[in-house]
Design a protein around this motif. Structure first.
Motif, PDB file in Angstrom:
ATOM      1  N   ALA A 129       0.831  -1.205   0.000  1.00 42.98           N
ATOM      2  CA  ALA A 129       0.000   0.000   0.000  1.00 42.98           C
ATOM      3  C   ALA A 129       0.868   1.259   0.000  1.00 42.98           C
ATOM      4  CB  ALA A 129      -0.919  -0.008   1.222  1.00 42.98           C
ATOM      5  N   LEU A 130       1.984   1.230   0.726  1.00 41.17           N
ATOM      6  CA  LEU A 130       2.893   2.387   0.749  1.00 41.17           C
ATOM      7  C   LEU A 130       3.623   2.520  -0.585  1.00 41.17           C
ATOM      8  CD1 LEU A 130       4.430   2.053   4.337  1.00 41.17           C
ATOM      9  CD2 LEU A 130       2.712   3.696   3.579  1.00 41.17           C
ATOM     10  N   LYS A 131       4.061   1.384  -1.147  1.00 37.39           N
ATOM     11  CA  LYS A 131       4.755   1.420  -2.429  1.00 37.39           C
ATOM     12  C   LYS A 131       3.858   2.012  -3.521  1.00 37.39           C
ATOM     13  CE  LYS A 131       8.092  -0.728  -3.721  1.00 37.39           C
ATOM     14  NZ  LYS A 131       9.475  -0.347  -4.110  1.00 37.39           N
ATOM     15  N   ALA A 132       2.579   1.674  -3.463  1.00 39.67           N
ATOM     16  CA  ALA A 132       1.650   2.176  -4.467  1.00 39.67           C
ATOM     17  C   ALA A 132       1.513   3.686  -4.408  1.00 39.67           C
ATOM     18  CB  ALA A 132       0.282   1.514  -4.283  1.00 39.67           C
ATOM     19  N   ARG A 133       1.746   4.241  -3.229  1.00 35.44           N
ATOM     20  CA  ARG A 133       1.632   5.698  -3.054  1.00 35.44           C
ATOM     21  C   ARG A 133       2.996   6.380  -3.083  1.00 35.44           C
ATOM     22  NH1 ARG A 133       0.140   8.084   0.922  1.00 35.44           N
ATOM     23  NH2 ARG A 133      -0.971   9.738  -0.205  1.00 35.44           N
ATOM     24  N   GLN A 134       4.053   5.610  -3.393  1.00 36.93           N
ATOM     25  CA  GLN A 134       5.415   6.126  -3.518  1.00 36.93           C
ATOM     26  C   GLN A 134       5.922   6.751  -2.217  1.00 36.93           C
ATOM     27  OE1 GLN A 134       5.273   8.724  -6.974  1.00 36.93           O
ATOM     28  NE2 GLN A 134       5.385   6.993  -8.388  1.00 36.93           N
ATOM     29  N   ILE A 135       5.502   6.178  -1.078  1.00 37.24           N
ATOM     30  CA  ILE A 135       6.039   6.569   0.224  1.00 37.24           C
ATOM     31  C   ILE A 135       7.322   5.771   0.461  1.00 37.24           C
ATOM     32  CG2 ILE A 135       5.582   6.651   2.706  1.00 37.24           C
ATOM     33  CD1 ILE A 135       3.867   8.541   1.055  1.00 37.24           C
ATOM     34  N   PRO A 136       8.409   6.407   0.896  1.00 33.96           N
ATOM     35  CA  PRO A 136       9.649   5.663   1.156  1.00 33.96           C
ATOM     36  C   PRO A 136       9.404   4.515   2.143  1.00 33.96           C
ATOM     37  CG  PRO A 136      10.049   8.015   1.248  1.00 33.96           C
ATOM     38  CD  PRO A 136       8.564   7.850   1.162  1.00 33.96           C
ATOM     39  N   VAL A 137       9.690   3.305   1.707  1.00 29.70           N
ATOM     40  CA  VAL A 137       9.455   2.143   2.554  1.00 29.70           C
ATOM     41  C   VAL A 137      10.513   1.089   2.247  1.00 29.70           C
ATOM     42  CG1 VAL A 137       7.809   1.149   0.898  1.00 29.70           C
ATOM     43  CG2 VAL A 137       7.767   0.404   3.294  1.00 29.70           C
ATOM     44  N   ARG A 138      10.951   0.409   3.303  1.00 30.61           N
ATOM     45  CA  ARG A 138      11.919  -0.678   3.151  1.00 30.61           C
ATOM     46  C   ARG A 138      11.443  -1.855   3.987  1.00 30.61           C
ATOM     47  NH1 ARG A 138      18.114  -1.220   5.337  1.00 30.61           N
ATOM     48  NH2 ARG A 138      18.765  -2.882   3.913  1.00 30.61           N
ATOM     49  N   LEU A 139      11.598  -3.058   3.451  1.00 33.18           N
ATOM     50  CA  LEU A 139      11.154  -4.256   4.155  1.00 33.18           C
ATOM     51  C   LEU A 139      12.346  -5.187   4.364  1.00 33.18           C
ATOM     52  CD1 LEU A 139       7.884  -6.222   3.495  1.00 33.18           C
ATOM     53  CD2 LEU A 139      10.012  -7.431   3.978  1.00 33.18           C
ATOM     54  N   LEU A 140      12.552  -5.600   5.615  1.00 31.25           N
ATOM     55  CA  LEU A 140      13.577  -6.581   5.964  1.00 31.25           C
ATOM     56  C   LEU A 140      12.895  -7.897   6.301  1.00 31.25           C
ATOM     57  CD1 LEU A 140      15.922  -4.385   8.205  1.00 31.25           C
ATOM     58  CD2 LEU A 140      16.147  -4.896   5.770  1.00 31.25           C
ATOM     59  N   TRP A 141      13.371  -8.972   5.682  1.00 28.93           N
ATOM     60  CA  TRP A 141      12.739 -10.292   5.784  1.00 28.93           C
ATOM     61  C   TRP A 141      13.705 -11.246   6.486  1.00 28.93           C
ATOM     62  CZ3 TRP A 141       7.939 -12.044   4.430  1.00 28.93           C
ATOM     63  CH2 TRP A 141       7.771 -13.428   4.283  1.00 28.93           C
TER      64      TRP A 141
END
Length: 625
Positions: A581-593
């Protein structure tokens, strides 16, 4: 815990194997102790077996390969079910293990791929526990029969005179619900006498953590309501060898004048009775409680570890002082003497870190009409010296749960952040443990609003102090703390300059079908849970409305998500849903798995990598470098 690497011969070949001591019981009377090891041979065909060893002083008296006896599966070592208890005669050992299943050699038998429910987060592959008795002299193991098929036994101990076994039975019908941090499950408190079972207590309450008094005449246990809040104020109840069950300490709705606000633990200490069988010691938020004997201290946090012949062992710590051990003898029942505490090995206090507990009264517009007049607290940890006025960045950390609590104890991550120049605000919003049952109940149906308002009010109140920079505020939280972090950046766009969410709840409506605790989603949204029916459409709507995903279109804050691949409590799809949802709105986001990690993200690689990335993320987006 103990780990030993040795050389061992397997079928003529030398292979290394690892022995891990998973459960240690010390029997002081005869200086015997026993522990169980899990041994794994690193060979072309991995062989894993369970060994039980019996020691006297420094001499190993006996070693028994439990796997070779083929009576059960893996031995349970967890706090929920596990036990390893000597009989009073010291001739038998009682423990809990997984029920042995017939081996399915091919799919033609129809059982090779059969699904077996487990007990959820941190209890993976623990499905059907059984009570086992080892005859020390005969090296024989027997699985106790007569336990009803609809319950899973655990937390067992020998009845007086070794006449039977007392245990807690978790009802696993129609299906299992996660037990970790969720003691509000259907229980049956049982007495098992060699094939015959009867109930000591049952009803619409959970019962757990039974403890037998030294004189073997009384059993105490914790009790509270089934379903509802996953953690809540408990009653301390007692059953005598003859006579009715009595309530020793009742549920507390509001804090009393002496500061006592109730009992909030899911497990009593393994040994908690005084030697005279007249008193019980319990660690509670705010108060270190010894029934009939209060022990006061200005140390930040006390935690009872054990008591043996009235010698108490406690762990003490503060936000600026790592844990250290103290011992002291409990005075006699009628004595006016205070406990003389002896420090076994002190810890060095960090002189540059200061801390304080702050109390907040919500403004009238935030008051709960059903439970009015409730205050809440926060723990503020900060450097004692501020380099420049108004230049101190602030990290806000609401706890998870939500029915949990942050106490004034040593928290490594907070102390490191403080040493790096951050102030840390840890908020015990309304709904936290340790403030009375009313405080807990006030949050049901108000998640995403009351808890969010409390955290934001605490932050804005603290920022009025001239030491802090209102333009350098970050928020970080895990689980329900991540739920709040995501809510805060959605409901207060632009206020927080960086956000970290560890295994966050982002959508109650989508989580209810995949978590090991679906009742949590329904109850926190304000509804009663029933395992035999789906929620009404209006309930689904409310769960969605109370979720952070509802406010995602307003988010402006850069977000770091850290997710455990094996999380059963808050499945990683929650974080992925928010990430997309954040990526779709181009909000800076990073995911660590983090593969191989569950909800706690506590493996060494995940914990170390996670902390470094969290610190760097906050530094970057608060423009501190």
């Amino acid at each position: 815990m103990k780990a030993v690497v040795r050389e061992c011969t397997v079928k003529g070949e030398e292979k290394q194997f690892l022995e891990v001591c998973s459960c240690l019981i010390i029997f002081l009377k005869t200086e015997l102790f026993v522990y169980i090891t899990y041994s794994m041979f690193f060979s072309p065909i991995s062989l894993c077996y369970v060994v039980l060893q019996i020691w006297s002083k420094n001499i190993k008296m006996k070693s028994i390969n439990l796997t070779a006896l083929k009576k059960h599966g893996k031995v349970y070592e967890d706090e929920q079910f596990g036990c390893l208890v000597w009989s009073h005669s010291e001739t038998h050992l009682l423990y809990v293990a997984e029920k042995k299943r017939p081996k399915a050699e091919s799919f033609f038998q129809g059982e090779q791929f059969a699904y077996h429910e487990d007990w959820g987060e941190a209890l993976v592959n623990k499905s059907c526990p059984v009570l086992c008795v080892l005859d020390i002299e005969g090296d024989n193991v027997s699985v106790l029969e007569g336990v009803p098929d609809d319950i899973s036994p655990g937390q067992a101990f020998w009845a007086p005179g070794d006449t039977g076994v007392v245990f807690v039975g978790w009802w696993h019908e129609p299906f299992r619900l996660g037990l970790k941090f969720c003691p509000n499950r259907r229980y049956k408190y049982k007495y098992h006498c060699w094939g015959n079972s009867k109930y000591l207590s049952e009803g619409a309450s959970f019962l757990c953590s039974p403890r037998l008094s030294p004189d073997q005449c009384r059993i105490i246990y914790l009790e509270c309501s089934v379903y509802g809040p996953h953690m809540q104020c408990s009653k301390l109840c007692m059953v005598r060898q003859s006579g009715p069950t009595s309530v020793v300490v009742d549920e507390v709705k509001r804090s009393k004048e002496d500061g006592f606000a109730g009992i909030y633990c899911s497990q009593l200490s393994p040994k908690c009775w005084s030697a005279d069988s007249q008193r019980v010691l319990i660690s509670c938020p705010h108060v270190f409680l010894c029934l009939f004997c209060f022990i006061e201290s200005d140390i930040g946090s006390w935690c009872l570890l054990n008591i043996e012949r009235d010698l108490m062992v406690v762990s003490c710590s503060s936000p600026n002082c790592p844990p250290y051990l103290r011992v002291g003898f409990l005075p006699s029942r009628d004595s006016q003497e205070k406990v003389v505490w002896v420090t076994l090995e002190g810890s060095q206090m960090l002189p540059d870190i200061g801390w304080q507990i702050m109390t907040f009264t919500p403004p009238p517009e935030h008051d709960n009409s059903q439970y009015p007049g409730l205050d809440f607290e926060a723990l503020l940890i900060k450097p004692k010296e501020v380099k420049a006025e108004g230049n101190l960045p602030l990290i806000v950390i609401p706890h998870g749960g939500p029915h949990s609590v942050i106490v004034a104890e040593w928290i490594l991550s907070s102390s490191v952040l403080c040493s790096m120049g951050f102030a840390v605000l840890l908020v015990n919003y309304r709904g936290s443990l340790g403030f009375g049952q009313d405080n807990i109940l006030s949050l049901l149906g108000n998640v995403g609003s009351q808890d969010v308002k409390d955290v934001q009010f605490a932050v804005e109140s603290v920022l009025k102090n001239g030491d802090f920079d209102g333009q350098k505020v970050a928020v970080s939280g895990g689980s329900h703390g991540g739920f709040l972090a995501c809510h805060l950046i959605g409901q207060h766009p632009g206020f927080y300059k960086a956000c970290v969410a560890r295994n966050p709840v982002t959508n109650l409506a989508s989580m209810v079908g995949s978590t090991d605790i679906p009742d949590w989603c329904v109850v926190e949204a304000g509804y009663d849970y029933s395992p035999d029916c789906l929620p009404e459409p209006s309930v689904w709507e409310q769960m969605l409305n109370k979720s952070p995903i509802k406010h995602v279109t307003q988010v402006q804050t850069p977000v770091l998500l850290t997710l455990g691949e094996d999380d059963k409590r808050v499945p990683n799809k929650q974080g992925i849903e928010y990430y997309k949802a954040l990526k779709a709105r181009q909000i800076p986001v990073r995911l660590l798995w983090y593969p191989g990690n569950n909800h706690s993200l506590s493996k060494v690689d995940a914990e170390s990598d996670g902390f470094m990335n969290i610190a760097l993320w906050i530094i970057q987006h608060l423009s501190l470098r």
